[in-house]
Each structure stands twice: as structure tokens, then as C-alpha cells.
Design a protein around this motif. Structure first.
Motif, PDB file in Angstrom:
ATOM      1  N   VAL A  68      47.839  21.108  26.945  1.00 40.06           N
ATOM      2  CA  VAL A  68      48.098  22.009  25.820  1.00 40.06           C
ATOM      3  C   VAL A  68      46.995  21.984  24.769  1.00 40.06           C
ATOM      4  O   VAL A  68      47.115  22.584  23.714  1.00 40.06           O
ATOM      5  CB  VAL A  68      49.454  21.670  25.151  1.00 40.06           C
ATOM      6  CG1 VAL A  68      50.596  21.932  26.114  1.00 40.06           C
ATOM      7  CG2 VAL A  68      49.490  20.220  24.685  1.00 40.06           C
ATOM      8  N   GLY A  69      45.889  21.294  25.046  1.00 35.76           N
ATOM      9  CA  GLY A  69      44.748  21.314  24.148  1.00 35.76           C
ATOM     10  C   GLY A  69      44.846  20.454  22.914  1.00 35.76           C
ATOM     11  O   GLY A  69      44.118  20.659  21.953  1.00 35.76           O
ATOM     12  N   LEU A  70      45.728  19.458  22.908  1.00 34.49           N
ATOM     13  CA  LEU A  70      45.891  18.610  21.729  1.00 34.49           C
ATOM     14  C   LEU A  70      45.058  17.335  21.795  1.00 34.49           C
ATOM     15  O   LEU A  70      44.754  16.743  20.783  1.00 34.49           O
ATOM     16  CB  LEU A  70      47.365  18.221  21.555  1.00 34.49           C
ATOM     17  CG  LEU A  70      48.317  19.323  21.119  1.00 34.49           C
ATOM     18  CD1 LEU A  70      49.714  18.754  20.934  1.00 34.49           C
ATOM     19  CD2 LEU A  70      47.840  19.965  19.846  1.00 34.49           C
ATOM     20  N   GLY A  71      44.716  16.891  22.968  1.00 33.97           N
ATOM     21  CA  GLY A  71      43.934  15.675  23.068  1.00 33.97           C
ATOM     22  C   GLY A  71      44.736  14.427  23.381  1.00 33.97           C
ATOM     23  O   GLY A  71      44.169  13.409  23.751  1.00 33.97           O
ATOM     24  N   VAL A 106      36.095  19.639  32.720  1.00 34.45           N
ATOM     25  CA  VAL A 106      36.824  20.512  33.625  1.00 34.45           C
ATOM     26  C   VAL A 106      36.857  21.935  33.078  1.00 34.45           C
ATOM     27  O   VAL A 106      36.621  22.913  33.806  1.00 34.45           O
ATOM     28  CB  VAL A 106      38.267  19.998  33.846  1.00 34.45           C
ATOM     29  CG1 VAL A 106      39.045  20.972  34.724  1.00 34.45           C
ATOM     30  CG2 VAL A 106      38.234  18.623  34.494  1.00 34.45           C
ATOM     31  N   TYR A 107      37.150  22.075  31.776  1.00 36.74           N
ATOM     32  CA  TYR A 107      37.205  23.413  31.181  1.00 36.74           C
ATOM     33  C   TYR A 107      35.845  24.092  31.216  1.00 36.74           C
ATOM     34  O   TYR A 107      35.761  25.323  31.348  1.00 36.74           O
ATOM     35  CB  TYR A 107      37.708  23.324  29.741  1.00 36.74           C
ATOM     36  CG  TYR A 107      39.203  23.132  29.623  1.00 36.74           C
ATOM     37  CD1 TYR A 107      40.090  23.976  30.274  1.00 36.74           C
ATOM     38  CD2 TYR A 107      39.733  22.085  28.864  1.00 36.74           C
ATOM     39  CE1 TYR A 107      41.452  23.800  30.181  1.00 36.74           C
ATOM     40  CE2 TYR A 107      41.105  21.902  28.761  1.00 36.74           C
ATOM     41  CZ  TYR A 107      41.960  22.761  29.424  1.00 36.74           C
ATOM     42  OH  TYR A 107      43.319  22.580  29.320  1.00 36.74           O
ATOM     43  N   ASP A 145      34.677  28.922  24.576  1.00 33.15           N
ATOM     44  CA  ASP A 145      33.857  29.749  23.690  1.00 33.15           C
ATOM     45  C   ASP A 145      32.934  28.786  22.939  1.00 33.15           C
ATOM     46  O   ASP A 145      33.284  28.253  21.892  1.00 33.15           O
ATOM     47  CB  ASP A 145      34.756  30.524  22.713  1.00 33.15           C
ATOM     48  CG  ASP A 145      33.973  31.521  21.868  1.00 33.15           C
ATOM     49  OD1 ASP A 145      32.770  31.274  21.621  1.00 33.15           O
ATOM     50  OD2 ASP A 145      34.559  32.527  21.429  1.00 33.15           O
ATOM     51  N   TYR A 146      31.763  28.556  23.481  1.00 37.09           N
ATOM     52  CA  TYR A 146      30.852  27.538  22.944  1.00 37.09           C
ATOM     53  C   TYR A 146      30.403  27.801  21.508  1.00 37.09           C
ATOM     54  O   TYR A 146      30.418  26.868  20.681  1.00 37.09           O
ATOM     55  CB  TYR A 146      29.638  27.371  23.860  1.00 37.09           C
ATOM     56  CG  TYR A 146      29.961  26.685  25.163  1.00 37.09           C
ATOM     57  CD1 TYR A 146      30.043  25.302  25.239  1.00 37.09           C
ATOM     58  CD2 TYR A 146      30.202  27.422  26.323  1.00 37.09           C
ATOM     59  CE1 TYR A 146      30.343  24.665  26.434  1.00 37.09           C
ATOM     60  CE2 TYR A 146      30.516  26.808  27.522  1.00 37.09           C
ATOM     61  CZ  TYR A 146      30.577  25.425  27.573  1.00 37.09           C
ATOM     62  OH  TYR A 146      30.889  24.800  28.763  1.00 37.09           O
ATOM     63  N   PRO A 147      29.982  29.018  21.163  1.00 40.80           N
ATOM     64  CA  PRO A 147      29.570  29.249  19.763  1.00 40.80           C
ATOM     65  C   PRO A 147      30.676  28.934  18.769  1.00 40.80           C
ATOM     66  O   PRO A 147      30.439  28.314  17.722  1.00 40.80           O
ATOM     67  CB  PRO A 147      29.196  30.738  19.748  1.00 40.80           C
ATOM     68  CG  PRO A 147      28.823  31.048  21.162  1.00 40.80           C
ATOM     69  CD  PRO A 147      29.752  30.221  21.998  1.00 40.80           C
ATOM     70  N   ALA A 148      31.915  29.347  19.081  1.00 40.15           N
ATOM     71  CA  ALA A 148      33.042  29.086  18.178  1.00 40.15           C
ATOM     72  C   ALA A 148      33.320  27.594  18.081  1.00 40.15           C
ATOM     73  O   ALA A 148      33.520  27.054  16.987  1.00 40.15           O
ATOM     74  CB  ALA A 148      34.286  29.827  18.664  1.00 40.15           C
ATOM     75  N   ALA A 149      33.341  26.897  19.217  1.00 43.91           N
ATOM     76  CA  ALA A 149      33.644  25.462  19.226  1.00 43.91           C
ATOM     77  C   ALA A 149      32.624  24.675  18.417  1.00 43.91           C
ATOM     78  O   ALA A 149      32.978  23.775  17.649  1.00 43.91           O
ATOM     79  CB  ALA A 149      33.689  24.948  20.662  1.00 43.91           C
ATOM     80  N   ALA A 166      40.955  25.602  25.747  1.00 47.22           N
ATOM     81  CA  ALA A 166      39.687  25.062  26.229  1.00 47.22           C
ATOM     82  C   ALA A 166      38.688  24.862  25.090  1.00 47.22           C
ATOM     83  O   ALA A 166      38.004  23.838  25.011  1.00 47.22           O
ATOM     84  CB  ALA A 166      39.090  25.996  27.289  1.00 47.22           C
ATOM     85  N   THR A 167      38.607  25.843  24.192  1.00 48.15           N
ATOM     86  CA  THR A 167      37.676  25.759  23.070  1.00 48.15           C
ATOM     87  C   THR A 167      38.089  24.648  22.109  1.00 48.15           C
ATOM     88  O   THR A 167      37.246  23.914  21.571  1.00 48.15           O
ATOM     89  CB  THR A 167      37.616  27.102  22.323  1.00 48.15           C
ATOM     90  OG1 THR A 167      37.228  28.136  23.242  1.00 48.15           O
ATOM     91  CG2 THR A 167      36.617  27.059  21.181  1.00 48.15           C
TER      92      THR A 167
END
Length: 260
Positions: free
Chosen positions: A15-18, A57-58, A65-69, A186-187
Motif C-alpha cells: 500500500v506504499g506506506l513502508g 521492483v516498482y 514518477d521520478y521527477p515528482a518523487a 510506487a512514487t
């Protein structure tokens, strides 16, 4: 410790929380003598390893979205330093109760969120269009200043509580910035990795990390991160958000109970 790391890595990456929302309550239950600063620092160190694994993996799935991240992480880093410094000053009860309330509010927002992104009064400043590994194309636009402001707050709260920060960043990205759910997850994970480097370093400098625990949590988190990222690829976006909200409510109740 290895089992906790595995569950945290898998569910956190899913879920992208870590995974910090699993580790913090688990450590608080097993080691009630640990101060909040130790819980936050140890969890953040584990998150660093988990985020490396799942971000890899992502990246292969081409959903980041690399620029946003990168931009969001650069703003989150100062907040993470401040959060780590303040973690040594917060009391146990205040730590658990305030974090529990925060997670419940986020979970309710996700459970009752509108079917479409909220109509934000600011015009988008960034247009994005790219395809993932399967060839599916994502097209969206978002207001960068909003993401920048929220990212600073996310960095602060993530370091203060020892979580990834996705509990606030993902709702912001999906509801206010109109990110597709899969791209947001993913971002967010890459942003967690970048800011966790600085946050972990700050906690280590302050002596807030139990490295023996991290030694056993990290292997499980790395394996779990790989599993969770692969499972996420096969789940619908709306289902991911519902899973996230359920996790947050469960953890919030656990944290508030510990705080009492």
C-alpha cells in the motif's frame, strides 16, 4: 523480529506506506520499555531497507514518477530532520494517541473519499504521460506547489513517528493531485527511500536506533518488500486504497490502546 519485518515489508510495500505502521505497534507491544524516540528511530532504519527493496521492483514495473518523487523528497528531507530532533521530546502517551488519531482521520478520508479527485482550486502546473512495463499509459496533471507543501509535513510526521509517510502522501497524491493509485503508491515508495536516508542518519546520530533489532527486521523487510510490490501490480487501484484504509484503522486502534 524477522517475521515482523516480513509482514511489515510486504504490507507496507503493498500500500506504499513502508511498513512502519506495523513495526511501531509491534515493537511497542513486545518492548513496552522502549521510549517513542527508539521506536521511531528503529522503525525508520528498517524502512530504509524495505524501501530499497520495493523501490527496485516498482522501478522495473516503470510506475514511478521520478521527477515528482525527487522534488517531493527534497522538500521532505528538512521536515524529516526536524521530526527526528523532536522525537526525543515527545512522551509515550502523546506519541501513541496523537498518531492513532491521525491514522484514523486518514483512514476515514480514504474510506469515504469521492470517486473522482477533489476539484482543487489551483490549476495544474505539471502534465505527465508515460507507459508502464505492460504498456498501459497513465495520463494526469497536478499542482506542484500543493505537493511541495504537503511533502514537508509528510517528512516531519514520518520521522517523528517512524513511519514511511505514505499514509498522508498517498491520499494527497490521489485526491488532490489526481495521481493514479498505482503511480501514487510506487512514487511514494521512492520518496520514502530518499527521505529515509536522511531521517535514519539523523536518528542514528541522536542514538535513537537499536541496531540489533534492525539486523533482524531488515532481512524480513527486504523480502516482504519484494513480495508486496509484486502483489500490488495485480490488484485494482481502488482495492489498494481500501486495503490501506483497513490497515490504518487497525494500527490506529492498536497505537491508541498502547498509549493508554
Amino acid at each position: 523480529m524477522i517475521g515482523i519485518g516480513l509482514i511489515a515489508g510486504m504490507s507496507g510495500s503493498l500500500v506504499g506506506l513502508g511498513g512502519g505502521f506495523i513495526v511501531v505497534p509491534a515493537l511497542a507491544f513486545l518492548f513496552p520499555e522502549l521510549p517513542p524516540s527508539q521506536l521511531a528511530g528503529t522503525s525508520m532504519a528498517m524502512l530504509l531497507f524495505n524501501s530499497i527493496s520495493s523501490t527496485y521492483v516498482y522501478s522495473k514495473q516503470k510506475r514511478i514518477d521520478y521527477p515528482a518523487a525527487i522534488r517531493f523528497a527534497l522538500v521532505a528531507i528538512p521536515g524529516s530532520i526536524i521530526g527526528a530532533l523532536l522525537a526525543t521530546m515527545i512522551t509515550g502517551k502523546a506519541f501513541f494517541v496523537s498518531f492513532g488519531i491521525f491514522l484514523i482521520l486518514v483512514a476515514l478520508l480514504l474510506l469515504f473519499k469521492p470517486t473522482k479527485p477533489i476539484a482543487w482550486p489551483f490549476r495544474p502546473t505539471v502534465q505527465r504521460s508515460f507507459a508502464d512495463q505492460t504498456g498501459f499509459r497513465f495520463d494526469y496533471a497536478y499542482h506542484m506547489p500543493t505537493g511541495i507543501i504537503v511533502s514537508f509535513l509528510v517528512g516531519f510526521l514520518a520521522s517523528l513517528f517512524g513511519v514511511g509517510g505514505g499514509s498522508l502522501m498517498i491520499p494527497t497524491m490521489t485526491l488532490l493531485l489526481a495521481f493514479p493509485a498505482h503511480i501514487a503508491v510506487a512514487t511514494s515508495m521512492l520518496q520514502i527511500f530518499l527521505s529515509a536516508i536522511v531521517s535514519t542518519g539523523t536518528h542514528a546520530f541522536l542514538g535513537n536506533i537499536d541496531w540489533m533489532m534492525v539486523l533482524f527486521l531488515a532481512p524480513g523487510a527486504i523480502i516482504g518488500g519484494q513480495i508486496g510490490a509484486r502483489i500490488a501490480r495485480r490488484l485494482p487501484g481502488q482495492l489498494l486504497l481500501k486495503i490501506l484504509s483497513v490497515f490504518l484503522i487497525i494500527v490506529a486502534i492498536r497505537l491508541m490502546f498502547s498509549g493508554g
